[in-house]
Design an enzyme around this catalytic site. Sequence first.
Site, short mmCIF file in Angstrom:
data_model
loop_
_atom_site.label_atom_id
_atom_site.label_comp_id
_atom_site.label_asym_id
_atom_site.label_seq_id
_atom_site.Cartn_x
_atom_site.Cartn_y
_atom_site.Cartn_z
N HIS A 1 -9.25 -10.34 -0.49
CA HIS A 1 -9.04 -10.14 0.94
C HIS A 1 -10.16 -10.93 1.61
O HIS A 1 -11.31 -10.51 1.61
CB HIS A 1 -9.12 -8.64 1.24
CG HIS A 1 -9.15 -8.28 2.69
ND1 HIS A 1 -8.14 -7.60 3.30
CD2 HIS A 1 -10.09 -8.49 3.63
CE1 HIS A 1 -8.45 -7.40 4.58
NE2 HIS A 1 -9.64 -7.93 4.80
N HIS B 1 0.89 -1.18 0.00
CA HIS B 1 0.00 0.00 0.00
C HIS B 1 0.91 1.22 0.00
O HIS B 1 1.54 1.52 1.03
CB HIS B 1 -0.88 0.01 1.25
CG HIS B 1 -1.80 -1.17 1.36
ND1 HIS B 1 -3.11 -1.16 0.90
CD2 HIS B 1 -1.61 -2.42 1.86
CE1 HIS B 1 -3.67 -2.34 1.12
NE2 HIS B 1 -2.77 -3.13 1.71
N LEU B 2 1.00 1.91 -1.14
CA LEU B 2 1.89 3.08 -1.18
C LEU B 2 1.13 4.39 -0.94
O LEU B 2 1.72 5.47 -0.97
CB LEU B 2 2.70 3.14 -2.48
CG LEU B 2 3.63 1.93 -2.71
CD1 LEU B 2 4.58 2.19 -3.88
CD2 LEU B 2 4.43 1.53 -1.48
N ASP C 1 2.31 -6.96 2.32
CA ASP C 1 1.17 -6.16 2.80
C ASP C 1 1.68 -4.91 3.54
O ASP C 1 1.11 -4.49 4.55
CB ASP C 1 0.22 -6.98 3.69
CG ASP C 1 -1.14 -6.29 3.87
OD1 ASP C 1 -1.36 -5.24 3.25
OD2 ASP C 1 -1.97 -6.81 4.63
N HIS D 1 1.13 3.68 8.22
CA HIS D 1 0.14 4.53 8.90
C HIS D 1 0.88 5.57 9.72
O HIS D 1 1.97 5.30 10.25
CB HIS D 1 -0.74 3.70 9.85
CG HIS D 1 -1.73 2.82 9.14
ND1 HIS D 1 -2.76 3.30 8.38
CD2 HIS D 1 -1.82 1.46 9.08
CE1 HIS D 1 -3.46 2.29 7.88
NE2 HIS D 1 -2.91 1.16 8.28
#
Length: 465
Positions: free
Chosen positions: A209, A90-91, A335, A339
């Site tokens: 997912h 997740h970029l 993954d 954050h």
Amino acid sequence: MNDQADQQKHTEFPPTGTLAAPAQGRLLLTNVRPYGEGEPVNVLIEEGSIAAIGADAAAGSGVESDTEGVEVIDGKGAVLLPGLVDMHVHLREPGREDTETIATGSAAAAKGGFTAVFTMANTQPVMDQPVIAESVWFKGQQVGLCDVHPVGSITKGLQGEQLTEFGMMARSEAKVRMFSDDGKCVDNPLLMRRAVEYAKGLDVLLAQHCEDPRLTEGAVAHEGETAAKLGLRGWPRVAEESVVARDAILARDYGNRVHICHASTEGTVELLKWAKSQNIPITAEVTPHHLLLTDERLETYDGVNRVNPPLREERDTVALREALLEGIIDVIATDHAPHGSEDKCCEFEHAKPGMLGLETSLPIVAKIFVESGLADWRFVAKVMSERPAEILKLPGHGRPIAVGEPANLVLVETDSPWTAHGEQMASKAQNTPYEGMEFSTKVATTILRGHVTCRDGVPSAPRNA
Ligand code: DOR
Ligand code: ZN
């Protein structure tokens, strides 16, 4: 353009015109051990491809004969592997550039030994249209530290109601080959059935997912003894396994490939074993954190340990490791989920799920499998580079270390102790669950089409940004 030419344009991947160019110069890697096997050799790279491989002292191999104008990197006996490929990161760009950008994520990838990553669709706006996917692809090429492939969402806005235009995204300049609502499950069985049928015609990969949301409402931890003791709402294994079973049957009956994201339970392994024995076209990934960590870590109530699916129990990690060794699980994917501290350094129930992964995955895999003697570097090359490239039909990555092949490579130092610290990561975020953990395997150098993207553990500056 006639139909045939049009077809050809759309199947060419990645579109050659948009790919960041291979390096022009020559690069010589001395004293390296491909796959950690045999005596050290030298590897000459010219114009982005492997031009020669020769034994250290071998006269006439062409590798040492003319080193003028050649940049030399002394490998000091390091292991040489094909550049790593991560199917699941997740970029955060577009939308949450305060936590990660394509530039910082690419630097983290290069530092972790990756030459290609697939960045998930749960951006803001959601990656559900060609224009968003194209902007991510082009930006990645402009940064030039790693090939950043956008993953298209399966449903518009990740709302689980209407399918996106897979065909338009697949035919865009981004050549999207993988679709996923990751972060959310496509739980509506009819919609998933339609997605499988639609994907089949385009030969694109659907990555699920697996989480039945009705079974995980309010859940923040694995449903088990630890969650009960800590008073945390539990996420049962059945929430994952019921979707794995359903999607395996959809793949069987409607004939397209389905990929299971972040498998986390012993039962999922049993289901995959069954599905593969039936020749169902199913593949699966496991994360380094589900291989290494268990829910006992939750006892500190530190939000850094919150992740979806949650950390499970010892018996799950054992089953996942065995499944990877046996090929029941195909690949390791990180993954990588950055954050900000405001979303992690808070009450456990309020922490956002997700952990950094790109910069620690290879050392963790080396620790679990190579240093323990369970597997060798060929295995690491398979599960972290060759298989993911194969599943995604990604040319140029996960290729053998051989003359004529693209120079997408990583040099790995063994017996090179280091300690993980969030604040020293190339990622913009710091939410690593491995803070203070010691590793003995280290990524030294990463090479993308002949360009050095990480040197002595330091990622290079973005090329054209
Ligand atoms: O822990 C997770 N974080 N799991 C997911 O599936 C999504 C991800 C995120 O986007 O932060
Ligand atoms: Zn996910």
